[in-house]
Scaffold this motif. Structure first.
Motif, short mmCIF file in Angstrom:
data_model
loop_
_atom_site.label_atom_id
_atom_site.label_comp_id
_atom_site.label_asym_id
_atom_site.label_seq_id
_atom_site.Cartn_x
_atom_site.Cartn_y
_atom_site.Cartn_z
N THR A 139 -0.35 4.99 -9.78
CA THR A 139 0.03 3.60 -9.55
C THR A 139 1.51 3.41 -9.88
O THR A 139 1.96 3.74 -10.99
CB THR A 139 -0.82 2.66 -10.41
OG1 THR A 139 -2.20 2.84 -10.07
CG2 THR A 139 -0.43 1.21 -10.18
N VAL A 142 7.08 8.61 -3.16
CA VAL A 142 5.96 7.80 -2.70
C VAL A 142 4.82 8.70 -2.22
O VAL A 142 3.64 8.47 -2.53
CB VAL A 142 6.39 6.83 -1.58
CG1 VAL A 142 5.19 6.02 -1.09
CG2 VAL A 142 7.49 5.90 -2.06
N TRP A 198 1.12 8.87 -3.77
CA TRP A 198 -0.03 8.66 -2.89
C TRP A 198 -1.02 9.81 -3.04
O TRP A 198 -2.23 9.60 -3.23
CB TRP A 198 0.48 8.55 -1.46
CG TRP A 198 -0.49 8.07 -0.44
CD1 TRP A 198 -1.80 7.69 -0.64
CD2 TRP A 198 -0.24 7.92 0.95
NE1 TRP A 198 -2.37 7.33 0.56
CE2 TRP A 198 -1.44 7.45 1.55
CE3 TRP A 198 0.87 8.13 1.76
CZ2 TRP A 198 -1.55 7.20 2.92
CZ3 TRP A 198 0.77 7.89 3.13
CH2 TRP A 198 -0.42 7.42 3.70
N ASP A 199 -0.52 11.03 -2.99
CA ASP A 199 -1.39 12.21 -3.10
C ASP A 199 -2.10 12.28 -4.45
O ASP A 199 -3.27 12.68 -4.53
CB ASP A 199 -0.57 13.50 -2.91
CG ASP A 199 -0.09 13.69 -1.49
OD1 ASP A 199 -0.67 13.06 -0.58
OD2 ASP A 199 0.86 14.46 -1.28
N TYR A 225 5.35 4.33 2.10
CA TYR A 225 5.86 5.62 2.57
C TYR A 225 6.59 5.46 3.90
O TYR A 225 7.68 6.00 4.09
CB TYR A 225 4.71 6.62 2.73
CG TYR A 225 5.17 7.95 3.29
CD1 TYR A 225 5.86 8.85 2.50
CD2 TYR A 225 4.93 8.28 4.62
CE1 TYR A 225 6.30 10.07 3.01
CE2 TYR A 225 5.36 9.48 5.15
CZ TYR A 225 6.05 10.37 4.33
OH TYR A 225 6.49 11.56 4.85
N SER A 270 0.83 -1.20 0.00
CA SER A 270 0.00 0.00 0.00
C SER A 270 0.87 1.25 0.00
O SER A 270 2.03 1.23 0.42
CB SER A 270 -0.91 0.02 1.23
OG SER A 270 -0.15 0.21 2.41
N PHE A 271 0.32 2.37 -0.48
CA PHE A 271 1.04 3.63 -0.44
C PHE A 271 1.48 3.96 0.98
O PHE A 271 2.61 4.40 1.21
CB PHE A 271 0.15 4.77 -0.96
CG PHE A 271 -0.01 4.80 -2.45
CD1 PHE A 271 1.09 4.78 -3.29
CD2 PHE A 271 -1.28 4.88 -3.02
CE1 PHE A 271 0.95 4.83 -4.67
CE2 PHE A 271 -1.43 4.93 -4.40
CZ PHE A 271 -0.33 4.90 -5.22
N SER A 272 0.57 3.77 1.94
CA SER A 272 0.89 4.16 3.31
C SER A 272 2.05 3.34 3.87
O SER A 272 2.97 3.89 4.49
CB SER A 272 -0.35 4.00 4.21
OG SER A 272 -0.85 2.68 4.17
N CYS A 320 0.09 0.59 -4.54
CA CYS A 320 -1.24 1.11 -4.89
C CYS A 320 -1.99 1.49 -3.62
O CYS A 320 -1.51 1.28 -2.51
CB CYS A 320 -2.02 0.06 -5.68
SG CYS A 320 -2.17 -1.53 -4.83
N ALA A 321 -3.18 2.04 -3.79
CA ALA A 321 -3.96 2.50 -2.64
C ALA A 321 -4.44 1.35 -1.78
O ALA A 321 -4.37 1.40 -0.55
CB ALA A 321 -5.13 3.35 -3.11
N ALA A 342 -2.57 9.66 -6.53
CA ALA A 342 -3.13 8.35 -6.92
C ALA A 342 -2.45 7.80 -8.18
O ALA A 342 -3.11 7.30 -9.09
CB ALA A 342 -4.64 8.44 -7.12
#
Length: 389
Positions: free
Chosen positions: A225, A216, A220-221, A201, A196-198, A241-242, A223
């Motif tokens: 991929t 990253v 994330w901000d 990061y 995941s992005f989170s 990805c999200a 979106a």
């Protein structure tokens, strides 16, 4: 047909032979029906060489002129890659960041991309060209060349992907994806299919070096991929990805090295406040003020504070990252202490648990945490399922 933005790092374009190999990958993507825009770093070692030249002139080069010098490295690699593609019958054009319309703020040596005027890029793509753009650089409103700081080519690729509304941003590097930890120090690491992005990061911020944390955050901000792939072998790589299809309790273990335990005394209150803002504090007692400082910062601090600070020992920080790691902090510390690993501090934040240990204990501590918390074996339907972060 998709629009793909690819980024190739310094190792990927580190020689003429590797540039020829990169051009074959680009041709393969184009033959699959994709439009391709490429962001490229300087050849491996080139930025360091240019920095060395600057330091032979001055220990503290003027920031504007330093950016003018360092930006030259990418111009070499983009031109060579365009030549390689053209020689193979593929239409390609190289553009500096200025020509490509990449505008930044006015911060030399560590600029931030503010916007990209994509008209010229789009015109060349519509004509069937592979557009090759210098990473790591931009221009400010005054026409000055700026650089984005180390790893800035990742950010260039992500920003281009967002501005062009690309279908995917592919980051090609010397590894075939994101791993559960650093294979140089930890055995039995495994490549992750998705992150995941989170989580990515936090991993990047905690020391994982495959992706730069700012890139990253930007992805994330916006979106965008991301996919991390190897320049040297085929494979699916790792998708960032999200929302990954399969979430994990623990995603990975990041390692941060080259840190020093620095002790200070006789500091003014204003000096303490400034150090607390910049560095992680281990002890803030009147008789013992200790902070964790990157080795690269120590000489500068020594010049500023002279005898008020002293280097005690080398440290490392290990960070577990994932959806459920907060509840593992006590167990992680107990596991390390049971194996005679001294812990200077542990910290719990959303989706992460970090511990500070002696540099000498890094590999032992990493093996323990990775084996115990990242790789968990569960029996399901009489099959061994391995959940890896």
């Amino acid at each position: 047909m998709a629009l793909i933005v690819q980024k190739y790092g310094g190792t990927s374009v580190g020689s003429v032979e590797r540039i020829q190999s990169v051009s074959e990958r680009i041709i393969s993507a184009q033959q699959q029906g994709h439009d391709v825009v490429v962001a490229v770093s300087a050849m491996a070692g080139e930025t360091n060489r240019l920095m060395s030249l600057a330091n032979q002139i001055s220990e503290a080069p003027e920031p504007r002129e330093l950016d003018m010098l360092l930006s030259a490295g990418e111009q070499v690699s983009i031109a060579l890659l365009a030549m390689s593609l053209n020689q193979k019958g593929v239409k390609a054009i190289s553009l500096t960041a200025d020509q490509a319309g990449i505008y930044t703020n006015c911060t030399f040596n560590d600029a931030t991309i503010e916007h990209i005027e994509t008209d010229l890029i789009t015109q060349w793509v519509d004509k069937g060209y592979v557009v090759i753009i210098a990473g790591f650089q931009g221009r400010d409103v005054h026409g000055n060349i700026t650089t984005l700081g180390r790893g800035g080519s990742d950010t260039t690729a992500v920003a281009l992907s967002a501005a062009l509304n690309a279908d995917e941003c592919q980051i090609f590097t010397d590894v075939d994806g994101i791993y559960s930890s650093d294979p140089r120090y930890v055995s039995a690491t495994q490549r992750l299919n998705e992150v995941s992005f989170s989580d990515m990061y936090i991993l990047a911020k905690a020391g994982a070096k495959v992706l730069q944390e700012h890139s990253v955050a930007h992805a994330w901000d916006e979106a965008v991929t991301l996919r991390v792939l190897s320049s040297f072998e085929d494979g699916e790589g790792t998708l960032i990805c999200a929302q990954p299809v399969k979430s994990k309790a623990v995603t990975g273990l990041a390692l941060k090295q080259d840190l020093l335990l620095v002790e200070s005394d006789n500091l003014l209150d204003s000096e303490r406040v400034e150090l607390v803002k910049r560095y992680r504090v281990l002890s803030e007692r009147c008789d013992c003020f200790q902070i964790v400082v990157p080795k690269a910062d120590f000489l500068q601090l020594k010049l500023a504070f002279n005898t008020k600070i002293r280097n005690i020992r080398s440290l490392s920080i290990l960070t577990l990252v994932g959806d459920k790691v907060e509840g593992m902090a006590e167990s992680a510390c107990n596991q390390l202490m049971a194996n005679n690993v001294d812990i200077y501090q542990h910290n719990i934040e959303p989706k992460s648990v970090s511990v500070i240990v002696n540099q000498a204990d890094l590999e032992l501590a990493a093996e323990i945490l990775h084996k115990t918390f990242v790789i968990t074996e569960q029996s399901q339907d009489n099959n061994l399922m391995i959940a890896v972060s």
